[in-house]
Design a protein around this motif. Structure first.
Motif, PDB file in Angstrom:
ATOM      1  N   TRP A 150     -12.363  44.182 -69.824  1.00  0.00           N
ATOM      2  CA  TRP A 150     -12.951  42.861 -69.601  1.00  0.00           C
ATOM      3  C   TRP A 150     -13.834  42.934 -68.358  1.00  0.00           C
ATOM      4  O   TRP A 150     -13.403  43.434 -67.324  1.00  0.00           O
ATOM      5  CB  TRP A 150     -11.878  41.799 -69.395  1.00  0.00           C
ATOM      6  CG  TRP A 150     -11.172  41.385 -70.631  1.00  0.00           C
ATOM      7  CD1 TRP A 150      -9.949  41.822 -71.060  1.00  0.00           C
ATOM      8  CD2 TRP A 150     -11.635  40.459 -71.623  1.00  0.00           C
ATOM      9  NE1 TRP A 150      -9.630  41.230 -72.248  1.00  0.00           N
ATOM     10  CE2 TRP A 150     -10.638  40.377 -72.613  1.00  0.00           C
ATOM     11  CE3 TRP A 150     -12.793  39.685 -71.763  1.00  0.00           C
ATOM     12  CZ2 TRP A 150     -10.768  39.563 -73.737  1.00  0.00           C
ATOM     13  CZ3 TRP A 150     -12.922  38.876 -72.868  1.00  0.00           C
ATOM     14  CH2 TRP A 150     -11.916  38.820 -73.839  1.00  0.00           C
ATOM     15  N   TYR A 151     -15.039  42.415 -68.497  1.00  0.00           N
ATOM     16  CA  TYR A 151     -15.977  42.260 -67.392  1.00  0.00           C
ATOM     17  C   TYR A 151     -16.237  40.770 -67.222  1.00  0.00           C
ATOM     18  O   TYR A 151     -15.975  39.966 -68.113  1.00  0.00           O
ATOM     19  CB  TYR A 151     -17.304  42.953 -67.703  1.00  0.00           C
ATOM     20  CG  TYR A 151     -17.282  44.461 -67.662  1.00  0.00           C
ATOM     21  CD1 TYR A 151     -16.752  45.206 -68.707  1.00  0.00           C
ATOM     22  CD2 TYR A 151     -17.821  45.158 -66.580  1.00  0.00           C
ATOM     23  CE1 TYR A 151     -16.734  46.591 -68.677  1.00  0.00           C
ATOM     24  CE2 TYR A 151     -17.829  46.546 -66.542  1.00  0.00           C
ATOM     25  CZ  TYR A 151     -17.282  47.251 -67.595  1.00  0.00           C
ATOM     26  OH  TYR A 151     -17.276  48.620 -67.561  1.00  0.00           O
ATOM     27  N   ARG A 152     -16.803  40.428 -66.086  1.00  0.00           N
ATOM     28  CA  ARG A 152     -17.262  39.053 -65.900  1.00  0.00           C
ATOM     29  C   ARG A 152     -18.550  39.035 -65.105  1.00  0.00           C
ATOM     30  O   ARG A 152     -18.827  39.941 -64.321  1.00  0.00           O
ATOM     31  CB  ARG A 152     -16.200  38.187 -65.236  1.00  0.00           C
ATOM     32  CG  ARG A 152     -15.891  38.527 -63.788  1.00  0.00           C
ATOM     33  CD  ARG A 152     -14.717  37.671 -63.290  1.00  0.00           C
ATOM     34  NE  ARG A 152     -14.372  37.945 -61.906  1.00  0.00           N
ATOM     35  CZ  ARG A 152     -13.310  37.429 -61.292  1.00  0.00           C
ATOM     36  NH1 ARG A 152     -12.487  36.612 -61.957  1.00  0.00           N
ATOM     37  NH2 ARG A 152     -13.068  37.711 -60.023  1.00  0.00           N
ATOM     38  N   GLN A 188     -23.999  40.184 -60.396  1.00  0.00           N
ATOM     39  CA  GLN A 188     -23.930  41.284 -61.354  1.00  0.00           C
ATOM     40  C   GLN A 188     -22.626  41.229 -62.144  1.00  0.00           C
ATOM     41  O   GLN A 188     -21.639  40.643 -61.707  1.00  0.00           O
ATOM     42  CB  GLN A 188     -24.023  42.622 -60.618  1.00  0.00           C
ATOM     43  CG  GLN A 188     -25.404  42.912 -60.042  1.00  0.00           C
ATOM     44  CD  GLN A 188     -25.519  44.331 -59.517  1.00  0.00           C
ATOM     45  OE1 GLN A 188     -24.542  44.916 -59.045  1.00  0.00           O
ATOM     46  NE2 GLN A 188     -26.702  44.910 -59.621  1.00  0.00           N
ATOM     47  N   ARG A 189     -22.658  41.855 -63.287  1.00  0.00           N
ATOM     48  CA  ARG A 189     -21.462  41.963 -64.111  1.00  0.00           C
ATOM     49  C   ARG A 189     -20.514  42.972 -63.456  1.00  0.00           C
ATOM     50  O   ARG A 189     -20.935  44.064 -63.050  1.00  0.00           O
ATOM     51  CB  ARG A 189     -21.834  42.428 -65.514  1.00  0.00           C
ATOM     52  CG  ARG A 189     -20.725  42.333 -66.522  1.00  0.00           C
ATOM     53  CD  ARG A 189     -21.230  42.683 -67.929  1.00  0.00           C
ATOM     54  NE  ARG A 189     -22.280  41.772 -68.378  1.00  0.00           N
ATOM     55  CZ  ARG A 189     -22.769  41.784 -69.609  1.00  0.00           C
ATOM     56  NH1 ARG A 189     -22.293  42.628 -70.512  1.00  0.00           N
ATOM     57  NH2 ARG A 189     -23.730  40.948 -69.938  1.00  0.00           N
ATOM     58  N   THR A 190     -19.243  42.594 -63.350  1.00  0.00           N
ATOM     59  CA  THR A 190     -18.260  43.457 -62.707  1.00  0.00           C
ATOM     60  C   THR A 190     -17.031  43.629 -63.598  1.00  0.00           C
ATOM     61  O   THR A 190     -16.693  42.751 -64.393  1.00  0.00           O
ATOM     62  CB  THR A 190     -17.812  42.903 -61.348  1.00  0.00           C
ATOM     63  OG1 THR A 190     -17.251  41.599 -61.533  1.00  0.00           O
ATOM     64  CG2 THR A 190     -18.978  42.810 -60.380  1.00  0.00           C
ATOM     65  N   LEU A 191     -16.368  44.750 -63.424  1.00  0.00           N
ATOM     66  CA  LEU A 191     -15.170  45.055 -64.196  1.00  0.00           C
ATOM     67  C   LEU A 191     -13.990  44.253 -63.660  1.00  0.00           C
ATOM     68  O   LEU A 191     -13.730  44.253 -62.454  1.00  0.00           O
ATOM     69  CB  LEU A 191     -14.870  46.546 -64.121  1.00  0.00           C
ATOM     70  CG  LEU A 191     -13.634  47.042 -64.884  1.00  0.00           C
ATOM     71  CD1 LEU A 191     -13.800  46.829 -66.375  1.00  0.00           C
ATOM     72  CD2 LEU A 191     -13.392  48.511 -64.579  1.00  0.00           C
ATOM     73  N   VAL A 192     -13.289  43.590 -64.556  1.00  0.00           N
ATOM     74  CA  VAL A 192     -12.128  42.791 -64.176  1.00  0.00           C
ATOM     75  C   VAL A 192     -10.833  43.567 -64.440  1.00  0.00           C
ATOM     76  O   VAL A 192      -9.959  43.633 -63.587  1.00  0.00           O
ATOM     77  CB  VAL A 192     -12.103  41.472 -64.969  1.00  0.00           C
ATOM     78  CG1 VAL A 192     -10.818  40.692 -64.684  1.00  0.00           C
ATOM     79  CG2 VAL A 192     -13.332  40.640 -64.657  1.00  0.00           C
ATOM     80  N   ALA A 193     -10.717  44.128 -65.648  1.00  0.00           N
ATOM     81  CA  ALA A 193      -9.485  44.814 -66.023  1.00  0.00           C
ATOM     82  C   ALA A 193      -9.775  45.771 -67.164  1.00  0.00           C
ATOM     83  O   ALA A 193     -10.706  45.552 -67.941  1.00  0.00           O
ATOM     84  CB  ALA A 193      -8.409  43.818 -66.440  1.00  0.00           C
ATOM     85  N   SER A 194      -8.955  46.808 -67.254  1.00  0.00           N
ATOM     86  CA  SER A 194      -9.098  47.764 -68.346  1.00  0.00           C
ATOM     87  C   SER A 194      -7.732  48.240 -68.797  1.00  0.00           C
ATOM     88  O   SER A 194      -6.758  48.204 -68.033  1.00  0.00           O
ATOM     89  CB  SER A 194      -9.953  48.953 -67.919  1.00  0.00           C
ATOM     90  OG  SER A 194      -9.291  49.705 -66.912  1.00  0.00           O
ATOM     91  N   ILE A 195      -7.682  48.702 -70.045  1.00  0.00           N
ATOM     92  CA  ILE A 195      -6.450  49.269 -70.591  1.00  0.00           C
ATOM     93  C   ILE A 195      -6.850  50.409 -71.514  1.00  0.00           C
ATOM     94  O   ILE A 195      -7.741  50.249 -72.360  1.00  0.00           O
ATOM     95  CB  ILE A 195      -5.601  48.199 -71.320  1.00  0.00           C
ATOM     96  CG1 ILE A 195      -4.291  48.802 -71.823  1.00  0.00           C
ATOM     97  CG2 ILE A 195      -6.375  47.523 -72.443  1.00  0.00           C
ATOM     98  CD1 ILE A 195      -3.279  47.728 -72.278  1.00  0.00           C
ATOM     99  N   ASN A 196      -6.240  51.563 -71.337  1.00  0.00           N
ATOM    100  CA  ASN A 196      -6.612  52.693 -72.185  1.00  0.00           C
ATOM    101  C   ASN A 196      -5.702  52.768 -73.409  1.00  0.00           C
ATOM    102  O   ASN A 196      -4.812  51.928 -73.595  1.00  0.00           O
ATOM    103  CB  ASN A 196      -6.623  53.990 -71.373  1.00  0.00           C
ATOM    104  CG  ASN A 196      -5.239  54.420 -70.901  1.00  0.00           C
ATOM    105  OD1 ASN A 196      -4.207  53.903 -71.353  1.00  0.00           O
ATOM    106  ND2 ASN A 196      -5.216  55.372 -69.989  1.00  0.00           N
ATOM    107  N   THR A 200      -2.234  52.306 -70.145  1.00  0.00           N
ATOM    108  CA  THR A 200      -2.408  52.256 -68.687  1.00  0.00           C
ATOM    109  C   THR A 200      -3.441  51.203 -68.330  1.00  0.00           C
ATOM    110  O   THR A 200      -4.518  51.160 -68.920  1.00  0.00           O
ATOM    111  CB  THR A 200      -2.857  53.622 -68.156  1.00  0.00           C
ATOM    112  OG1 THR A 200      -1.862  54.596 -68.478  1.00  0.00           O
ATOM    113  CG2 THR A 200      -3.052  53.574 -66.651  1.00  0.00           C
ATOM    114  N   THR A 201      -3.103  50.390 -67.358  1.00  0.00           N
ATOM    115  CA  THR A 201      -3.973  49.275 -66.980  1.00  0.00           C
ATOM    116  C   THR A 201      -4.516  49.449 -65.569  1.00  0.00           C
ATOM    117  O   THR A 201      -3.899  50.106 -64.717  1.00  0.00           O
ATOM    118  CB  THR A 201      -3.220  47.945 -67.051  1.00  0.00           C
ATOM    119  OG1 THR A 201      -2.074  48.002 -66.186  1.00  0.00           O
ATOM    120  CG2 THR A 201      -2.751  47.668 -68.468  1.00  0.00           C
ATOM    121  N   ASN A 202      -5.675  48.857 -65.350  1.00  0.00           N
ATOM    122  CA  ASN A 202      -6.268  48.808 -64.020  1.00  0.00           C
ATOM    123  C   ASN A 202      -6.898  47.439 -63.826  1.00  0.00           C
ATOM    124  O   ASN A 202      -7.399  46.842 -64.787  1.00  0.00           O
ATOM    125  CB  ASN A 202      -7.331  49.892 -63.851  1.00  0.00           C
ATOM    126  CG  ASN A 202      -6.709  51.250 -63.595  1.00  0.00           C
ATOM    127  OD1 ASN A 202      -6.179  51.519 -62.522  1.00  0.00           O
ATOM    128  ND2 ASN A 202      -6.755  52.116 -64.584  1.00  0.00           N
TER     129      ASN A 202
END
Length: 119
Positions: free
Chosen positions: A35-37, A43-51, A55-57
């Motif tokens: 998810w970006y926002r 600018q568009r920035t990364l909010v969260a990720s999951i592989n 694994t989440t960040n």
């Protein structure tokens, strides 16, 4: 492949929202889901990720308030947002890194869903 995001809306500060993003089409595998926002004028920035392994960040600004999860059977990613602040106001975009049956991979983007947090 198409990504369809939903769940945005207007919420009062301190409230919660859950975003969803589902992929459809011919896919071999979905790897990372993110998810970006993008706030107005920023600018568009990364909010969260999951592989694919789960694994989440998270961006520092949302740690402890947002939770990303995925349902592989539904090709869907979720973003549970709690304790929302006015500075969380933005258009939220989902992004999937997807492989096709020919062995190539690329990023796909959803259309964006607007989250507005009032003070």
């Amino acid at each position: 492949v198409q990504l369809q995001a939903s769940g945005g809306g207007l919420v009062q500060g301190g409230g919660s929202l859950r975003l969803s993003c589902a992929a459809s089409g011919n896919m071999a595998a979905i790897h990372a889901m993110r998810w970006y926002r993008q706030a107005p004028g920023k600018q568009r920035t990364l909010v969260a990720s999951i592989n694919s392994g789960g694994t989440t960040n998270y961006a520092d600004s949302v740690k402890g308030r947002f939770t990303i999860s995925r349902d592989n059977a539904k090709n869907t990613v979720y973003l549970q947002m709690a304790s929302l602040k006015p500075e969380d106001t933005a258009v939220y975009y989902c992004n999937f890194y997807i492989s096709n049956w020919f062995g190539t991979s690329r990023d796909f983007w959803g259309q964006g869903t607007l989250v507005t947090v009032s003070s």
